[in-house]
Design a protein around this motif. Sequence first.
Motif, PDB file in Angstrom:
ATOM      1  N   VAL A  71      39.569  50.996  43.164  1.00 30.61           N
ATOM      2  CA  VAL A  71      40.986  50.795  42.892  1.00 30.61           C
ATOM      3  C   VAL A  71      41.179  49.380  42.374  1.00 30.61           C
ATOM      4  O   VAL A  71      40.327  48.499  42.566  1.00 30.61           O
ATOM      5  N   LEU A  72      42.299  49.166  41.699  1.00 35.43           N
ATOM      6  CA  LEU A  72      42.668  47.861  41.176  1.00 35.43           C
ATOM      7  C   LEU A  72      43.844  47.319  41.970  1.00 35.43           C
ATOM      8  O   LEU A  72      44.862  48.000  42.130  1.00 35.43           O
ATOM      9  N   LEU A  73      43.701  46.105  42.475  1.00 36.03           N
ATOM     10  CA  LEU A  73      44.758  45.435  43.222  1.00 36.03           C
ATOM     11  C   LEU A  73      45.367  44.372  42.325  1.00 36.03           C
ATOM     12  O   LEU A  73      44.701  43.395  41.968  1.00 36.03           O
ATOM     13  N   ASP A  74      46.620  44.558  41.948  1.00 36.21           N
ATOM     14  CA  ASP A  74      47.317  43.646  41.043  1.00 36.21           C
ATOM     15  C   ASP A  74      48.338  42.860  41.845  1.00 36.21           C
ATOM     16  O   ASP A  74      49.328  43.415  42.338  1.00 36.21           O
ATOM     17  N   ALA A  75      48.096  41.563  42.010  1.00 31.55           N
ATOM     18  CA  ALA A  75      49.009  40.728  42.792  1.00 31.55           C
ATOM     19  C   ALA A  75      50.345  40.531  42.097  1.00 31.55           C
ATOM     20  O   ALA A  75      51.338  40.204  42.750  1.00 31.55           O
ATOM     21  N   SER A  76      50.398  40.724  40.761  1.00 29.18           N
ATOM     22  CA  SER A  76      51.669  40.546  40.051  1.00 29.18           C
ATOM     23  C   SER A  76      52.687  41.600  40.456  1.00 29.18           C
ATOM     24  O   SER A  76      53.892  41.368  40.368  1.00 29.18           O
ATOM     25  N   THR A  77      52.232  42.770  40.892  1.00 28.11           N
ATOM     26  CA  THR A  77      53.178  43.795  41.350  1.00 28.11           C
ATOM     27  C   THR A  77      53.883  43.390  42.627  1.00 28.11           C
ATOM     28  O   THR A  77      54.923  43.957  42.967  1.00 28.11           O
ATOM     29  N   LEU A  78      53.327  42.401  43.333  1.00 29.89           N
ATOM     30  CA  LEU A  78      53.957  41.891  44.551  1.00 29.89           C
ATOM     31  C   LEU A  78      54.742  40.621  44.288  1.00 29.89           C
ATOM     32  O   LEU A  78      55.158  39.945  45.229  1.00 29.89           O
ATOM     33  N   GLY A  79      54.924  40.263  43.000  1.00 33.56           N
ATOM     34  CA  GLY A  79      55.644  39.047  42.660  1.00 33.56           C
ATOM     35  C   GLY A  79      54.831  37.798  42.885  1.00 33.56           C
ATOM     36  O   GLY A  79      55.392  36.732  43.160  1.00 33.56           O
ATOM     37  N   ASP A  80      53.519  37.900  42.767  1.00 34.50           N
ATOM     38  CA  ASP A  80      52.635  36.772  43.036  1.00 34.50           C
ATOM     39  C   ASP A  80      51.848  36.434  41.774  1.00 34.50           C
ATOM     40  O   ASP A  80      52.158  36.904  40.678  1.00 34.50           O
ATOM     41  N   VAL A  81      50.806  35.636  41.931  1.00 36.77           N
ATOM     42  CA  VAL A  81      49.966  35.232  40.805  1.00 36.77           C
ATOM     43  C   VAL A  81      49.369  36.478  40.155  1.00 36.77           C
ATOM     44  O   VAL A  81      48.856  37.354  40.857  1.00 36.77           O
ATOM     45  N   PRO A  82      49.413  36.599  38.830  1.00 43.84           N
ATOM     46  CA  PRO A  82      48.909  37.819  38.165  1.00 43.84           C
ATOM     47  C   PRO A  82      47.388  37.884  38.168  1.00 43.84           C
ATOM     48  O   PRO A  82      46.737  37.701  37.138  1.00 43.84           O
ATOM     49  N   ALA A  83      46.830  38.145  39.336  1.00 42.61           N
ATOM     50  CA  ALA A  83      45.385  38.299  39.477  1.00 42.61           C
ATOM     51  C   ALA A  83      45.088  39.743  39.842  1.00 42.61           C
ATOM     52  O   ALA A  83      45.790  40.349  40.656  1.00 42.61           O
ATOM     53  N   VAL A  84      44.029  40.287  39.234  1.00 46.36           N
ATOM     54  CA  VAL A  84      43.651  41.678  39.448  1.00 46.36           C
ATOM     55  C   VAL A  84      42.259  41.704  40.068  1.00 46.36           C
ATOM     56  O   VAL A  84      41.348  41.009  39.600  1.00 46.36           O
ATOM     57  N   TYR A  85      42.098  42.506  41.132  1.00 48.47           N
ATOM     58  CA  TYR A  85      40.824  42.625  41.833  1.00 48.47           C
ATOM     59  C   TYR A  85      40.409  44.094  41.847  1.00 48.47           C
ATOM     60  O   TYR A  85      41.244  44.978  42.056  1.00 48.47           O
ATOM     61  N   LYS A  86      39.132  44.319  41.615  1.00 52.08           N
ATOM     62  CA  LYS A  86      38.580  45.672  41.696  1.00 52.08           C
ATOM     63  C   LYS A  86      37.775  45.778  42.984  1.00 52.08           C
ATOM     64  O   LYS A  86      36.800  45.045  43.183  1.00 52.08           O
ATOM     65  N   VAL A  87      38.195  46.682  43.872  1.00 54.37           N
ATOM     66  CA  VAL A  87      37.585  46.808  45.192  1.00 54.37           C
ATOM     67  C   VAL A  87      37.319  48.280  45.473  1.00 54.37           C
ATOM     68  O   VAL A  87      37.874  49.165  44.802  1.00 54.37           O
ATOM     69  N   PRO A  88      36.466  48.576  46.457  1.00 55.11           N
ATOM     70  CA  PRO A  88      36.291  49.979  46.860  1.00 55.11           C
ATOM     71  C   PRO A  88      37.595  50.550  47.398  1.00 55.11           C
ATOM     72  O   PRO A  88      38.416  49.834  47.973  1.00 55.11           O
ATOM     73  N   GLN A  89      37.794  51.826  47.193  1.00 61.91           N
ATOM     74  CA  GLN A  89      39.040  52.448  47.620  1.00 61.91           C
ATOM     75  C   GLN A  89      39.173  52.390  49.138  1.00 61.91           C
ATOM     76  O   GLN A  89      38.326  52.910  49.861  1.00 61.91           O
TER      77      GLN A  89
END
Length: 546
Positions: free
Chosen positions: A99-117
């Motif tokens: 899955v991709l975790l996008d911090a920008s969707t939380l109103g934070d720094v636009p950093a995207v992380y790819k982690v195990p589901q």
Amino acid sequence: MLASPAMEMQAEETPLALQRLWNLTRARLAGTSTALGGEVALVETLPSAQELEVAPKPFPVPSDYESDGEEAFPDADVQEQPDIPCKSYWTGSGFEKEVLLDASTLGDVPAVYKVPQPAPHQMPVIGVYIDPRVRTGFRYKVRPMQAVDAPPLSVKPRYLFGGKALTLQSIGRGFARRLTFEPVGSKLNENDNYFWTDSRPEGFVFEIEAVSIGDKFTIYDANHEPQGILEVVQQQKNQIELDQKVHEDGSIDKKVKINTLCKVEWYENDGATKLMPVTGVAILKKGRGNAAVTRVINVAIGIKQLKKGYELKPGIQSSSRRITVNGGDIKDIPCQYCIVGLEKYELPAIGTYVDPRIIPGFHYRVRPAGSRRHLFEGRSLLLQSIGMGYGKRITFKPDTLNAPENYFWSDSHPEGIGMEPRAIQPGMKFTITGNGGLLGEASVFRADLPQVEEKTEYVEVPGKRGKAVEKYIHVDVTCHVKLATTGGGSADLEVHLMKVSGVAVVRKEPGQAEAKLMKVFNVGLDSQLNLLFAHSQTELTFHPLP
């Protein structure tokens, strides 16, 4: 002047070629292709078409945080989405189990992380991304997250902080955010229970814990009547957060699904305790302090004889304990009574009903149901007789023979009474023996804790009419203990204050008016000496001194 045939043909073919090129451009923007194999060469020889000045407005996509459906279609009727048990706070990846975790969707720094589901009960925390369900004031268990390209492990990574669920106290700011938990097992000024979100490049997963092992609850039915109590002894499955609501005043409500194994005691089963699976939804509320479970709803108890529709409330309220007795069960007047407020170790007496375990010749302490105060100034008195009839007179040993006042009738208190059997009194003295030798002496200093009757036996006595009555009563007392010197004999001058627990045997012989304490066996000491005796397989026995 007439145009040449070549110019006329070019004037006719150019609009058609441009039209085909525009069709191909629209197809690429739409994600499809309509070009034929024979038209590729024609398209390459033509000049590039002008791109669209305005990009088409994308169709509104529903989101967990906000919806643009009403703005895009103000006249359309938008139906409310039903509550989803587990919301998804991340987007899928092109690969499975990622899955991709996008911090920008939380109103934070636009950093995207790819982690195990993550699993349904896990909440990811990595870098600047903190799952919005992770809130201060709630208890979590934290485990390191595995890397995406890491090989599968047969054993999952260990939990932090010794596997304990700790209360999250604060979440820092910045790119590396410090997460601080309550200082359990460490000093308040030297709290070691913390880490930074970027301490591990792979990240962490949080698991909420609403109900812990050892928590006790009171069981209520649909009519809000207490039916029993239970204690959590094991977590059957991970606890899953179902819903979260953040109010305007800052308070937070959470719903957490639990699946536990509990010791259940139903009031109507005469205090019998059984291990049963218990499932439900715990309601947590957090105000200014830490979150706490207010109740557990939709509770189901048992497997084969599944009981549903119960509600749990934290704590055990003795004033809510309810038992039902019937005189027909003891071959007396068939009247049924309901007594509320007795403890588990108290024997009931109400109206025409007197518990058959209440026997003259033994000592009892009496308390009206629903009251904290005992009768007779809280003293344990010798029961002399139980009368007959509808209102049975219960008489204890009087303080003075000329003016006996230690008595009452079974129907004197409409709410009922509870009688606690007592085997040991303060001031009693004992000799301590083990493996046939004298080990010391003991004197009872305090006997405040309840003494619980385990069983009553009727024993045949050769050569005598009637049977002897033996009661086995569990006791917890505090004693002054003097240990014997090496080789036995005289006792040591040093006195040790110890907590002593064991089973007292009280026996009433046929024809005698008062029962006598015979011994206390299965003794345990709240001292390091208990380990010494257990290692040497020495069974301690307390014998009363005359």
